[in-house]
Design a protein around this motif. Structure first.
Motif, PDB file in Angstrom:
ATOM      1  N   GLY A  33       0.800  -1.206   0.000  1.00 43.90           N
ATOM      2  CA  GLY A  33       0.000   0.000   0.000  1.00 43.90           C
ATOM      3  C   GLY A  33       0.830   1.250   0.000  1.00 43.90           C
ATOM      4  N   GLY A  34       0.132   2.351   0.010  1.00 45.29           N
ATOM      5  CA  GLY A  34       0.741   3.663   0.028  1.00 45.29           C
ATOM      6  C   GLY A  34      -0.349   4.686   0.279  1.00 45.29           C
ATOM      7  N   PRO A  35      -0.028   5.942   0.154  1.00 51.36           N
ATOM      8  CA  PRO A  35      -1.049   6.963   0.369  1.00 51.36           C
ATOM      9  C   PRO A  35      -2.261   6.740  -0.538  1.00 51.36           C
ATOM     10  N   GLY A  36      -3.397   6.463   0.056  1.00 52.70           N
ATOM     11  CA  GLY A  36      -4.636   6.330  -0.686  1.00 52.70           C
ATOM     12  C   GLY A  36      -4.963   4.978  -1.266  1.00 52.70           C
ATOM     13  N   PHE A  37      -4.143   3.930  -0.995  1.00 50.04           N
ATOM     14  CA  PHE A  37      -4.470   2.615  -1.563  1.00 50.04           C
ATOM     15  C   PHE A  37      -3.858   1.468  -0.771  1.00 50.04           C
ATOM     16  N   LEU A  38      -4.492   0.295  -0.938  1.00 45.71           N
ATOM     17  CA  LEU A  38      -4.021  -0.969  -0.373  1.00 45.71           C
ATOM     18  C   LEU A  38      -4.284  -2.076  -1.383  1.00 45.71           C
ATOM     19  N   VAL A  39      -3.407  -3.073  -1.453  1.00 43.66           N
ATOM     20  CA  VAL A  39      -3.584  -4.243  -2.305  1.00 43.66           C
ATOM     21  C   VAL A  39      -3.192  -5.463  -1.483  1.00 43.66           C
ATOM     22  N   ALA A  40      -4.060  -6.484  -1.473  1.00 46.89           N
ATOM     23  CA  ALA A  40      -3.768  -7.706  -0.722  1.00 46.89           C
ATOM     24  C   ALA A  40      -4.197  -8.929  -1.518  1.00 46.89           C
ATOM     25  N   ASP A  41      -3.454  -9.996  -1.359  1.00 45.72           N
ATOM     26  CA  ASP A  41      -3.815 -11.271  -1.968  1.00 45.72           C
ATOM     27  C   ASP A  41      -4.935 -11.924  -1.169  1.00 45.72           C
ATOM     28  N   LEU A  42      -5.894 -12.475  -1.893  1.00 50.62           N
ATOM     29  CA  LEU A  42      -6.931 -13.299  -1.279  1.00 50.62           C
ATOM     30  C   LEU A  42      -6.612 -14.784  -1.440  1.00 50.62           C
ATOM     31  N   LEU A  43      -5.900 -15.102  -2.526  1.00 51.79           N
ATOM     32  CA  LEU A  43      -5.516 -16.476  -2.813  1.00 51.79           C
ATOM     33  C   LEU A  43      -4.341 -16.423  -3.780  1.00 51.79           C
ATOM     34  N   VAL A  44      -3.356 -17.289  -3.571  1.00 55.37           N
ATOM     35  CA  VAL A  44      -2.173 -17.331  -4.429  1.00 55.37           C
ATOM     36  C   VAL A  44      -1.908 -18.783  -4.815  1.00 55.37           C
ATOM     37  N   SER A  45      -1.671 -19.020  -6.103  1.00 53.62           N
ATOM     38  CA  SER A  45      -1.386 -20.374  -6.580  1.00 53.62           C
ATOM     39  C   SER A  45       0.074 -20.724  -6.355  1.00 53.62           C
ATOM     40  N   GLU A  46       0.411 -21.928  -6.752  1.00 49.03           N
ATOM     41  CA  GLU A  46       1.811 -22.333  -6.823  1.00 49.03           C
ATOM     42  C   GLU A  46       2.443 -21.642  -8.030  1.00 49.03           C
ATOM     43  N   ASP A  47       3.743 -21.746  -8.184  1.00 42.75           N
ATOM     44  CA  ASP A  47       4.369 -21.215  -9.400  1.00 42.75           C
ATOM     45  C   ASP A  47       4.311 -22.283 -10.487  1.00 42.75           C
ATOM     46  N   PHE A  48       4.707 -21.913 -11.708  1.00 45.46           N
ATOM     47  CA  PHE A  48       4.541 -22.798 -12.858  1.00 45.46           C
ATOM     48  C   PHE A  48       5.835 -22.989 -13.649  1.00 45.46           C
ATOM     49  N   TRP A  49       6.967 -22.981 -12.954  1.00 39.62           N
ATOM     50  CA  TRP A  49       8.261 -23.107 -13.618  1.00 39.62           C
ATOM     51  C   TRP A  49       8.401 -24.414 -14.381  1.00 39.62           C
ATOM     52  N   GLU A  50       7.947 -25.509 -13.840  1.00 37.99           N
ATOM     53  CA  GLU A  50       8.117 -26.826 -14.460  1.00 37.99           C
ATOM     54  C   GLU A  50       6.823 -27.312 -15.108  1.00 37.99           C
ATOM     55  N   ASP A  51       5.964 -26.406 -15.523  1.00 38.09           N
ATOM     56  CA  ASP A  51       4.650 -26.768 -16.050  1.00 38.09           C
ATOM     57  C   ASP A  51       4.650 -26.776 -17.576  1.00 38.09           C
ATOM     58  N   ASP A  52       3.961 -27.736 -18.155  1.00 38.72           N
ATOM     59  CA  ASP A  52       3.813 -27.782 -19.614  1.00 38.72           C
ATOM     60  C   ASP A  52       2.604 -26.975 -20.084  1.00 38.72           C
ATOM     61  N   GLY A  53       1.953 -26.299 -19.168  1.00 39.55           N
ATOM     62  CA  GLY A  53       0.776 -25.502 -19.490  1.00 39.55           C
ATOM     63  C   GLY A  53      -0.501 -26.079 -18.912  1.00 39.55           C
ATOM     64  N   THR A  54      -0.481 -27.359 -18.551  1.00 37.29           N
ATOM     65  CA  THR A  54      -1.677 -28.023 -18.035  1.00 37.29           C
ATOM     66  C   THR A  54      -2.073 -27.487 -16.666  1.00 37.29           C
ATOM     67  N   ARG A  55      -1.129 -27.442 -15.736  1.00 37.21           N
ATOM     68  CA  ARG A  55      -1.437 -26.942 -14.382  1.00 37.21           C
ATOM     69  C   ARG A  55      -1.842 -25.477 -14.422  1.00 37.21           C
ATOM     70  N   LEU A  56      -1.190 -24.711 -15.284  1.00 35.23           N
ATOM     71  CA  LEU A  56      -1.516 -23.296 -15.414  1.00 35.23           C
ATOM     72  C   LEU A  56      -2.957 -23.114 -15.887  1.00 35.23           C
TER      73      LEU A  56
END
Length: 150
Positions: A33-56
């Motif tokens: 956040g900063g003056p006048g705003f806030l941003v927060a995650d509600l849900l975060v996935s795993e990363d997709f470094w070793e993914d062939d596109g299916t998990r993504l």
């Protein structure tokens, strides 16, 4: 309502009432956040470094469903949302235009926000799904900003 959705709604409510920080940055509890705003995650996935596109693709579908559920629940509170397409803002930022927060932060990885103006104040609230890069996690996020800022 699932426990996760209950926790997500509690996060939205906490951010609605939370003071905006004087300086831009991260808080100890992971809210940006900063003056006048806030941003927060509600849900975060795993990363997709070793993914062939299916998990993504599966995760993308899941996160869109989670976003739709949050939109439905928040629409019951405050009516239909305004849909904000951030694509044009992203193009303007790439061209060098300075954007107000939280749009300057969000437009680089979130394409659509679903936003409300609750009747009890000047703060706007929005949810969206974003991903900084194909290999990085998908995020369902909430942002709150002062009506005079965003």
């Amino acid at each position: 309502m699932t426990t996760l959705t209950t926790q997500q709604l509690e996060t939205v409510d906490r951010l609605r009432d939370r003071p905006f920080p004087a300086e831009r940055g991260w808080s100890a509890d992971g809210v940006y956040g900063g003056p006048g705003f806030l941003v927060a995650d509600l849900l975060v996935s795993e990363d997709f470094w070793e993914d062939d596109g299916t998990r993504l693709m599966e995760a993308d579908d899941q996160f869109e469903a989670e976003r739709a559920a949050m939109v439905l629940l928040l629409s019951r509170r405050w009516g239909e949302p305004e849909v904000l397409d951030l694509t044009e803002l992203f193009i303007r930022s790439v061209e060098g235009e300075r954007l107000p927060e939280p749009m300057a932060t969000l437009c680089g990885y979130v394409s659509l926000l679903y936003a409300w103006r609750p009747p009890d104040g000047r703060r706007r609230i929005a949810v969206g799904v974003g991903q900084h890069d194909r290999e990085l996690p998908i995020q369902l996020l909430v942002t709150v900003w002062d009506e005079d800022v965003g």
